[in-house]
Motif scaffolding. Structure first.
Motif, PDB file in Angstrom:
ATOM      1  N   LEU A 217       4.372 -71.474  73.274  1.00 36.66           N
ATOM      2  CA  LEU A 217       4.716 -70.896  71.790  1.00 36.66           C
ATOM      3  C   LEU A 217       3.768 -70.785  70.745  1.00 36.66           C
ATOM      4  O   LEU A 217       3.826 -70.107  69.665  1.00 36.66           O
ATOM      5  CB  LEU A 217       5.869 -71.669  71.373  1.00 36.66           C
ATOM      6  CG  LEU A 217       7.191 -71.710  72.174  1.00 36.66           C
ATOM      7  CD1 LEU A 217       8.237 -72.563  71.413  1.00 36.66           C
ATOM      8  CD2 LEU A 217       7.758 -70.385  72.195  1.00 36.66           C
ATOM      9  N   PRO A 221       7.520 -77.121  69.211  1.00 36.91           N
ATOM     10  CA  PRO A 221       8.993 -76.460  69.612  1.00 36.91           C
ATOM     11  C   PRO A 221      10.156 -77.461  69.146  1.00 36.91           C
ATOM     12  O   PRO A 221       9.944 -78.616  68.781  1.00 36.91           O
ATOM     13  CB  PRO A 221       9.182 -76.834  71.311  1.00 36.91           C
ATOM     14  CG  PRO A 221       8.296 -77.852  71.627  1.00 36.91           C
ATOM     15  CD  PRO A 221       7.124 -77.700  70.583  1.00 36.91           C
ATOM     16  N   HIS A 275      19.664 -68.086  71.594  1.00 38.57           N
ATOM     17  CA  HIS A 275      19.127 -67.046  70.713  1.00 38.57           C
ATOM     18  C   HIS A 275      19.732 -65.548  70.972  1.00 38.57           C
ATOM     19  O   HIS A 275      19.520 -65.011  72.051  1.00 38.57           O
ATOM     20  CB  HIS A 275      17.484 -66.908  70.992  1.00 38.57           C
ATOM     21  CG  HIS A 275      16.670 -67.954  70.501  1.00 38.57           C
ATOM     22  ND1 HIS A 275      16.295 -67.936  69.308  1.00 38.57           N
ATOM     23  CD2 HIS A 275      16.511 -69.271  71.221  1.00 38.57           C
ATOM     24  CE1 HIS A 275      15.491 -69.418  69.079  1.00 38.57           C
ATOM     25  NE2 HIS A 275      15.503 -69.881  70.373  1.00 38.57           N
ATOM     26  N   ASP A 284      14.605 -74.585  70.398  1.00 36.23           N
ATOM     27  CA  ASP A 284      13.708 -73.776  71.296  1.00 36.23           C
ATOM     28  C   ASP A 284      14.052 -74.043  72.680  1.00 36.23           C
ATOM     29  O   ASP A 284      13.958 -73.480  73.591  1.00 36.23           O
ATOM     30  CB  ASP A 284      12.148 -73.951  70.937  1.00 36.23           C
ATOM     31  CG  ASP A 284      11.765 -73.581  69.755  1.00 36.23           C
ATOM     32  OD1 ASP A 284      12.042 -72.115  69.558  1.00 36.23           O
ATOM     33  OD2 ASP A 284      11.238 -74.256  68.934  1.00 36.23           O
TER      34      ASP A 284
END
Length: 351
Positions: A217, A221, A275, A284
Protein backbone atom coordinates in the motif's frame (compact mmCIF):
# COMPACT_ATOMS: atom_id res chain seq x y z
CA UNK A 1 8.64 0.46 -23.33
CA UNK A 2 7.36 -2.09 -25.82
CA UNK A 3 6.10 -5.50 -24.79
CA UNK A 4 9.13 -7.19 -26.39
CA UNK A 5 11.58 -4.87 -24.66
CA UNK A 6 9.93 -5.23 -21.28
CA UNK A 7 9.95 -9.03 -21.49
CA UNK A 8 13.66 -9.19 -22.25
CA UNK A 9 14.41 -7.44 -18.96
CA UNK A 10 11.91 -9.39 -16.84
CA UNK A 11 12.10 -12.71 -15.09
CA UNK A 12 9.46 -15.23 -16.15
CA UNK A 13 6.61 -16.18 -13.83
CA UNK A 14 5.74 -19.80 -13.05
CA UNK A 15 2.20 -21.16 -12.85
CA UNK A 16 1.87 -24.62 -11.35
CA UNK A 17 -0.63 -26.91 -13.10
CA UNK A 18 -2.45 -27.89 -9.91
CA UNK A 19 -4.18 -31.23 -9.51
CA UNK A 20 -4.35 -32.69 -13.05
CA UNK A 21 -7.74 -34.25 -12.31
CA UNK A 22 -9.26 -30.86 -11.46
CA UNK A 23 -9.95 -27.58 -13.24
CA UNK A 24 -6.45 -26.15 -12.78
CA UNK A 25 -5.13 -27.02 -16.26
CA UNK A 26 -8.37 -25.75 -17.86
CA UNK A 27 -8.32 -22.35 -16.22
CA UNK A 28 -4.63 -21.98 -17.04
CA UNK A 29 -5.32 -22.55 -20.74
CA UNK A 30 -8.28 -20.16 -20.60
CA UNK A 31 -6.12 -17.50 -18.95
CA UNK A 32 -3.49 -17.67 -21.68
CA UNK A 33 -6.25 -17.53 -24.30
CA UNK A 34 -8.36 -14.74 -22.79
CA UNK A 35 -5.77 -12.52 -21.06
CA UNK A 36 -2.63 -12.68 -23.21
CA UNK A 37 -1.24 -9.36 -21.98
CA UNK A 38 -1.49 -10.44 -18.34
CA UNK A 39 0.02 -13.86 -19.07
CA UNK A 40 2.93 -12.57 -21.18
CA UNK A 41 6.19 -14.02 -19.87
CA UNK A 42 4.46 -16.67 -17.76
CA UNK A 43 4.88 -20.42 -18.18
CA UNK A 44 3.35 -23.57 -16.74
CA UNK A 45 5.21 -26.06 -14.58
CA UNK A 46 3.61 -29.42 -15.24
CA UNK A 47 2.88 -32.02 -17.88
CA UNK A 48 2.53 -31.13 -21.56
CA UNK A 49 -0.04 -33.84 -22.32
CA UNK A 50 -2.19 -32.73 -19.37
CA UNK A 51 -2.24 -29.15 -20.65
CA UNK A 52 -2.99 -30.28 -24.20
CA UNK A 53 -5.95 -32.29 -22.93
CA UNK A 54 -7.14 -29.19 -21.07
CA UNK A 55 -6.78 -27.13 -24.25
CA UNK A 56 -9.11 -29.54 -26.03
CA UNK A 57 -11.61 -29.34 -23.16
CA UNK A 58 -11.97 -25.56 -23.50
CA UNK A 59 -12.24 -25.32 -27.29
CA UNK A 60 -14.94 -22.86 -28.35
CA UNK A 61 -17.26 -23.81 -31.22
CA UNK A 62 -15.72 -22.70 -34.48
CA UNK A 63 -12.46 -21.64 -32.83
CA UNK A 64 -9.10 -23.43 -32.99
CA UNK A 65 -7.60 -25.09 -29.94
CA UNK A 66 -5.15 -23.08 -27.89
CA UNK A 67 -1.61 -24.20 -28.80
CA UNK A 68 0.53 -25.74 -26.07
CA UNK A 69 4.30 -25.62 -26.55
CA UNK A 70 6.95 -27.45 -24.57
CA UNK A 71 9.84 -25.23 -23.45
CA UNK A 72 13.26 -26.28 -22.20
CA UNK A 73 13.93 -23.46 -19.73
CA UNK A 74 11.90 -20.72 -17.99
CA UNK A 75 13.51 -17.98 -20.11
CA UNK A 76 12.00 -19.56 -23.23
CA UNK A 77 8.59 -18.35 -22.03
CA UNK A 78 9.63 -14.78 -22.80
CA UNK A 79 9.74 -15.62 -26.52
CA UNK A 80 6.46 -17.55 -26.84
CA UNK A 81 3.77 -15.75 -28.89
CA UNK A 82 0.54 -14.56 -27.23
CA UNK A 83 -2.22 -17.12 -26.60
CA UNK A 84 0.24 -20.01 -26.69
CA UNK A 85 0.71 -21.96 -23.45
CA UNK A 86 4.41 -22.62 -22.70
CA UNK A 87 4.91 -25.70 -20.52
CA UNK A 88 8.09 -26.71 -18.77
CA UNK A 89 7.77 -30.51 -18.62
CA UNK A 90 8.60 -31.67 -15.11
CA UNK A 91 10.44 -35.02 -15.27
CA UNK A 92 8.87 -37.96 -13.50
CA UNK A 93 5.32 -36.69 -13.09
CA UNK A 94 2.43 -38.68 -14.55
CA UNK A 95 0.44 -37.67 -17.59
CA UNK A 96 -3.30 -36.91 -17.73
CA UNK A 97 -5.31 -38.34 -14.83
CA UNK A 98 -9.01 -39.27 -14.85
CA UNK A 99 -11.13 -36.14 -14.48
CA UNK A 100 -12.61 -35.55 -11.04
CA UNK A 101 -10.96 -38.47 -9.28
CA UNK A 102 -8.84 -38.29 -6.13
CA UNK A 103 -5.58 -40.17 -6.60
CA UNK A 104 -2.11 -40.37 -5.14
CA UNK A 105 -0.63 -39.89 -8.61
CA UNK A 106 -2.43 -36.59 -9.10
CA UNK A 107 -1.54 -35.42 -5.60
CA UNK A 108 2.14 -36.19 -6.10
CA UNK A 109 2.19 -34.43 -9.48
CA UNK A 110 0.65 -31.29 -7.97
CA UNK A 111 3.06 -31.27 -5.02
CA UNK A 112 6.12 -31.81 -7.22
CA UNK A 113 5.17 -28.85 -9.41
CA UNK A 114 4.81 -26.59 -6.37
CA UNK A 115 8.13 -27.72 -4.93
CA UNK A 116 9.91 -27.08 -8.24
CA UNK A 117 8.46 -23.57 -8.57
CA UNK A 118 9.21 -22.70 -4.95
CA UNK A 119 12.84 -23.70 -5.31
CA UNK A 120 13.17 -21.74 -8.55
CA UNK A 121 11.68 -18.67 -6.88
CA UNK A 122 13.97 -19.01 -3.87
CA UNK A 123 16.97 -19.21 -6.20
CA UNK A 124 15.82 -16.03 -7.94
CA UNK A 125 15.18 -17.73 -11.28
CA UNK A 126 11.54 -16.65 -11.55
CA UNK A 127 9.77 -13.46 -10.47
CA UNK A 128 6.83 -15.13 -8.72
CA UNK A 129 4.75 -18.27 -8.60
CA UNK A 130 1.00 -18.65 -9.08
CA UNK A 131 -0.47 -21.95 -7.98
CA UNK A 132 -3.50 -23.58 -9.58
CA UNK A 133 -5.72 -25.51 -7.14
CA UNK A 134 -4.62 -28.79 -5.64
CA UNK A 135 -6.68 -31.34 -3.71
CA UNK A 136 -5.76 -31.89 -0.08
CA UNK A 137 -7.10 -35.45 0.01
CA UNK A 138 -4.96 -36.30 -3.03
CA UNK A 139 -1.92 -34.79 -1.30
CA UNK A 140 -2.55 -36.99 1.71
CA UNK A 141 -3.00 -40.05 -0.50
CA UNK A 142 0.40 -39.30 -2.04
CA UNK A 143 2.00 -39.23 1.40
CA UNK A 144 2.74 -35.50 1.27
CA UNK A 145 3.38 -34.33 4.81
CA UNK A 146 1.68 -30.96 4.36
CA UNK A 147 -2.07 -30.26 4.15
CA UNK A 148 -1.86 -27.51 1.54
CA UNK A 149 0.16 -25.00 -0.45
CA UNK A 150 0.89 -22.68 2.46
CA UNK A 151 2.50 -25.28 4.67
CA UNK A 152 4.43 -26.85 1.79
CA UNK A 153 5.85 -23.46 0.77
CA UNK A 154 6.75 -22.66 4.36
CA UNK A 155 8.76 -25.87 4.58
CA UNK A 156 10.55 -25.17 1.29
CA UNK A 157 11.45 -21.65 2.39
CA UNK A 158 12.75 -22.91 5.74
CA UNK A 159 14.86 -25.61 4.12
CA UNK A 160 16.32 -23.12 1.64
CA UNK A 161 17.41 -20.84 4.49
CA UNK A 162 18.61 -23.66 6.74
CA UNK A 163 16.00 -22.82 9.36
CA UNK A 164 13.43 -24.72 11.37
CA UNK A 165 9.93 -24.46 9.91
CA UNK A 166 8.70 -22.47 12.92
CA UNK A 167 11.39 -19.87 12.22
CA UNK A 168 9.62 -18.93 8.97
CA UNK A 169 6.14 -17.89 10.12
CA UNK A 170 3.65 -17.49 7.29
CA UNK A 171 0.02 -16.51 7.03
CA UNK A 172 -2.72 -16.78 4.44
CA UNK A 173 -4.32 -13.59 3.12
CA UNK A 174 -7.41 -13.73 0.94
CA UNK A 175 -7.94 -10.47 -0.90
CA UNK A 176 -10.33 -8.90 -3.38
CA UNK A 177 -11.12 -5.35 -4.42
CA UNK A 178 -13.62 -5.17 -1.57
CA UNK A 179 -12.07 -7.00 1.36
CA UNK A 180 -8.81 -8.44 2.70
CA UNK A 181 -8.52 -10.92 5.53
CA UNK A 182 -5.49 -12.60 7.13
CA UNK A 183 -5.87 -15.78 9.17
CA UNK A 184 -4.33 -16.63 12.54
CA UNK A 185 -4.63 -20.37 11.78
CA UNK A 186 -5.14 -22.10 8.44
CA UNK A 187 -5.81 -25.77 7.71
CA UNK A 188 -6.48 -27.23 11.14
CA UNK A 189 -9.54 -28.64 12.88
CA UNK A 190 -11.76 -26.05 14.52
CA UNK A 191 -10.91 -27.35 18.00
CA UNK A 192 -7.22 -26.87 17.24
CA UNK A 193 -7.89 -23.45 15.71
CA UNK A 194 -9.36 -22.27 19.00
CA UNK A 195 -6.23 -23.40 20.82
CA UNK A 196 -4.15 -21.44 18.29
CA UNK A 197 -5.72 -18.17 19.43
CA UNK A 198 -2.90 -17.07 21.71
CA UNK A 199 -1.41 -13.66 22.36
CA UNK A 200 1.75 -14.64 20.51
CA UNK A 201 -0.02 -16.03 17.44
CA UNK A 202 -2.39 -13.08 17.13
CA UNK A 203 0.43 -10.55 17.54
CA UNK A 204 2.58 -12.38 15.00
CA UNK A 205 -0.32 -12.38 12.52
CA UNK A 206 -0.80 -8.63 12.96
CA UNK A 207 2.93 -8.03 12.48
CA UNK A 208 3.09 -10.12 9.29
CA UNK A 209 -0.02 -8.44 7.85
CA UNK A 210 1.28 -4.98 8.76
CA UNK A 211 4.66 -5.57 7.10
CA UNK A 212 3.13 -7.00 3.91
CA UNK A 213 0.52 -4.29 3.46
CA UNK A 214 2.95 -1.52 4.34
CA UNK A 215 4.98 -2.62 1.32
CA UNK A 216 2.05 -3.05 -1.06
CA UNK A 217 0.00 0.00 0.00
CA UNK A 218 2.93 2.33 0.57
CA UNK A 219 1.46 3.46 3.90
CA UNK A 220 0.68 1.96 7.30
CA UNK A 221 -2.43 -0.24 6.98
CA UNK A 222 -5.51 0.16 9.14
CA UNK A 223 -5.97 -3.23 10.81
CA UNK A 224 -9.09 -4.63 12.48
CA UNK A 225 -8.85 -7.71 14.68
CA UNK A 226 -11.91 -9.95 14.94
CA UNK A 227 -12.92 -11.62 18.15
CA UNK A 228 -13.23 -15.38 18.43
CA UNK A 229 -16.53 -15.64 20.27
CA UNK A 230 -19.99 -14.17 19.55
CA UNK A 231 -20.00 -10.41 20.20
CA UNK A 232 -16.24 -10.66 20.81
CA UNK A 233 -16.96 -12.40 24.10
CA UNK A 234 -19.42 -9.79 25.43
CA UNK A 235 -17.15 -8.85 28.31
CA UNK A 236 -16.41 -12.47 29.19
CA UNK A 237 -20.00 -13.72 29.12
CA UNK A 238 -19.36 -15.85 26.01
CA UNK A 239 -15.70 -16.70 26.41
CA UNK A 240 -12.45 -15.33 27.77
CA UNK A 241 -10.14 -15.56 24.75
CA UNK A 242 -10.68 -11.91 23.85
CA UNK A 243 -9.64 -10.69 27.28
CA UNK A 244 -6.78 -13.11 27.89
CA UNK A 245 -5.24 -13.35 24.41
CA UNK A 246 -6.64 -11.09 21.68
CA UNK A 247 -6.89 -7.75 23.48
CA UNK A 248 -3.33 -8.05 24.91
CA UNK A 249 -2.04 -8.79 21.40
CA UNK A 250 -3.81 -5.71 20.04
CA UNK A 251 -2.35 -3.59 22.84
CA UNK A 252 1.14 -4.91 22.12
CA UNK A 253 0.77 -4.13 18.41
CA UNK A 254 -0.42 -0.61 19.16
CA UNK A 255 2.57 -0.14 21.47
CA UNK A 256 4.75 -0.97 18.45
CA UNK A 257 3.13 1.88 16.53
CA UNK A 258 0.66 -0.10 14.40
CA UNK A 259 -2.83 1.18 13.61
CA UNK A 260 -4.71 -1.79 15.08
CA UNK A 261 -8.22 -1.98 16.54
CA UNK A 262 -10.12 -4.73 18.32
CA UNK A 263 -11.15 -7.27 19.26
CA UNK A 264 -14.32 -6.54 17.30
CA UNK A 265 -17.53 -8.50 16.94
CA UNK A 266 -16.87 -10.97 14.12
CA UNK A 267 -20.41 -10.69 12.74
CA UNK A 268 -19.98 -6.99 11.87
CA UNK A 269 -16.25 -6.30 11.45
CA UNK A 270 -16.14 -7.56 7.86
CA UNK A 271 -18.96 -5.22 6.85
CA UNK A 272 -17.11 -2.33 8.43
CA UNK A 273 -13.95 -3.21 6.50
CA UNK A 274 -15.63 -3.79 3.13
CA UNK A 275 -14.78 -1.31 0.38
CA UNK A 276 -17.92 -0.81 -1.72
CA UNK A 277 -18.83 1.84 -4.32
CA UNK A 278 -19.53 5.05 -2.44
CA UNK A 279 -18.67 3.38 0.86
CA UNK A 280 -14.95 3.16 1.64
CA UNK A 281 -14.16 0.64 4.34
CA UNK A 282 -12.89 1.63 7.76
CA UNK A 283 -10.00 -0.86 7.60
CA UNK A 284 -7.54 -2.22 5.05
CA UNK A 285 -7.54 -5.74 6.46
CA UNK A 286 -9.29 -7.90 9.04
CA UNK A 287 -7.33 -10.38 11.15
CA UNK A 288 -9.57 -13.44 11.43
CA UNK A 289 -9.12 -16.04 14.14
CA UNK A 290 -9.68 -19.13 11.98
CA UNK A 291 -10.11 -20.32 8.39
CA UNK A 292 -13.85 -20.11 7.78
CA UNK A 293 -14.35 -16.96 9.82
CA UNK A 294 -12.13 -15.08 7.40
CA UNK A 295 -12.70 -16.86 4.09
CA UNK A 296 -16.48 -17.02 3.99
CA UNK A 297 -16.94 -13.22 3.79
CA UNK A 298 -14.37 -12.78 1.00
CA UNK A 299 -15.66 -15.70 -1.04
CA UNK A 300 -19.27 -14.60 -0.60
CA UNK A 301 -18.41 -11.24 -2.13
CA UNK A 302 -17.11 -12.93 -5.27
CA UNK A 303 -15.03 -16.05 -5.68
CA UNK A 304 -14.11 -14.94 -9.22
CA UNK A 305 -12.08 -11.97 -7.94
CA UNK A 306 -10.57 -13.35 -4.75
CA UNK A 307 -6.84 -14.04 -4.59
CA UNK A 308 -4.95 -16.11 -2.03
CA UNK A 309 -1.60 -14.54 -1.08
CA UNK A 310 0.93 -16.23 1.21
CA UNK A 311 2.50 -13.66 3.54
CA UNK A 312 5.85 -14.06 5.28
CA UNK A 313 7.66 -15.97 2.53
CA UNK A 314 10.88 -14.77 0.85
CA UNK A 315 9.08 -15.18 -2.49
CA UNK A 316 5.84 -14.05 -4.11
CA UNK A 317 3.07 -16.62 -4.25
CA UNK A 318 -0.56 -16.10 -5.17
CA UNK A 319 -3.41 -18.43 -6.06
CA UNK A 320 -7.07 -18.33 -7.07
CA UNK A 321 -9.36 -18.56 -4.08
CA UNK A 322 -11.27 -21.66 -5.19
CA UNK A 323 -10.58 -25.37 -5.26
CA UNK A 324 -10.24 -28.14 -7.82
CA UNK A 325 -13.99 -28.30 -8.65
CA UNK A 326 -13.89 -32.01 -9.51
CA UNK A 327 -17.61 -31.92 -10.28
CA UNK A 328 -17.08 -29.80 -13.42
CA UNK A 329 -13.52 -30.79 -14.35
CA UNK A 330 -13.08 -31.54 -18.04
CA UNK A 331 -16.27 -29.79 -19.15
CA UNK A 332 -14.71 -26.46 -20.09
CA UNK A 333 -17.13 -24.66 -17.72
CA UNK A 334 -14.64 -23.37 -15.15
CA UNK A 335 -14.09 -19.62 -14.76
CA UNK A 336 -10.48 -18.41 -15.05
CA UNK A 337 -11.16 -14.94 -13.59
CA UNK A 338 -9.63 -15.64 -10.17
CA UNK A 339 -6.50 -17.16 -11.72
CA UNK A 340 -6.06 -14.14 -14.00
CA UNK A 341 -6.46 -11.86 -10.99
CA UNK A 342 -3.87 -13.95 -9.10
CA UNK A 343 -1.40 -13.39 -11.95
CA UNK A 344 -2.06 -9.65 -11.86
CA UNK A 345 -1.54 -9.49 -8.10
CA UNK A 346 1.66 -11.53 -8.36
CA UNK A 347 3.01 -9.05 -10.91
CA UNK A 348 2.18 -6.14 -8.63
CA UNK A 349 3.85 -7.76 -5.64
CA UNK A 350 6.98 -8.74 -7.57
CA UNK A 351 7.44 -5.40 -9.36
Amino acid sequence: MTRAASLTTALPMAITQGDPAGIGPEIIVQAFRDAPADLAGAFVVGDVATLRRAAQAVVRPGAPAVPVAQIDAPADALRVPPRCVPVLQLPGIPGPQPWGRVSAEAGRAAADCVAWAARAALRGEISAMVTAPLHKEALAAAGVAFPGHTELLQAEAAAHQGLAVDAVPVRMMLASDELRTVLVSIHVALRDAIDAVTRGNVLQTVEIAHAALLRSLGRPPRIAVAGLNPHAGEGGLFGREEATHIAPAVAAARALGMDVHGPMAPDTVFMRARHAPGHPGEFDVVIAMYHDQGLIPVKYLGVDKGVNVTLGLPLVRTSPDHGTAFDIAGRGEADASSLIEAVRVARQLSA
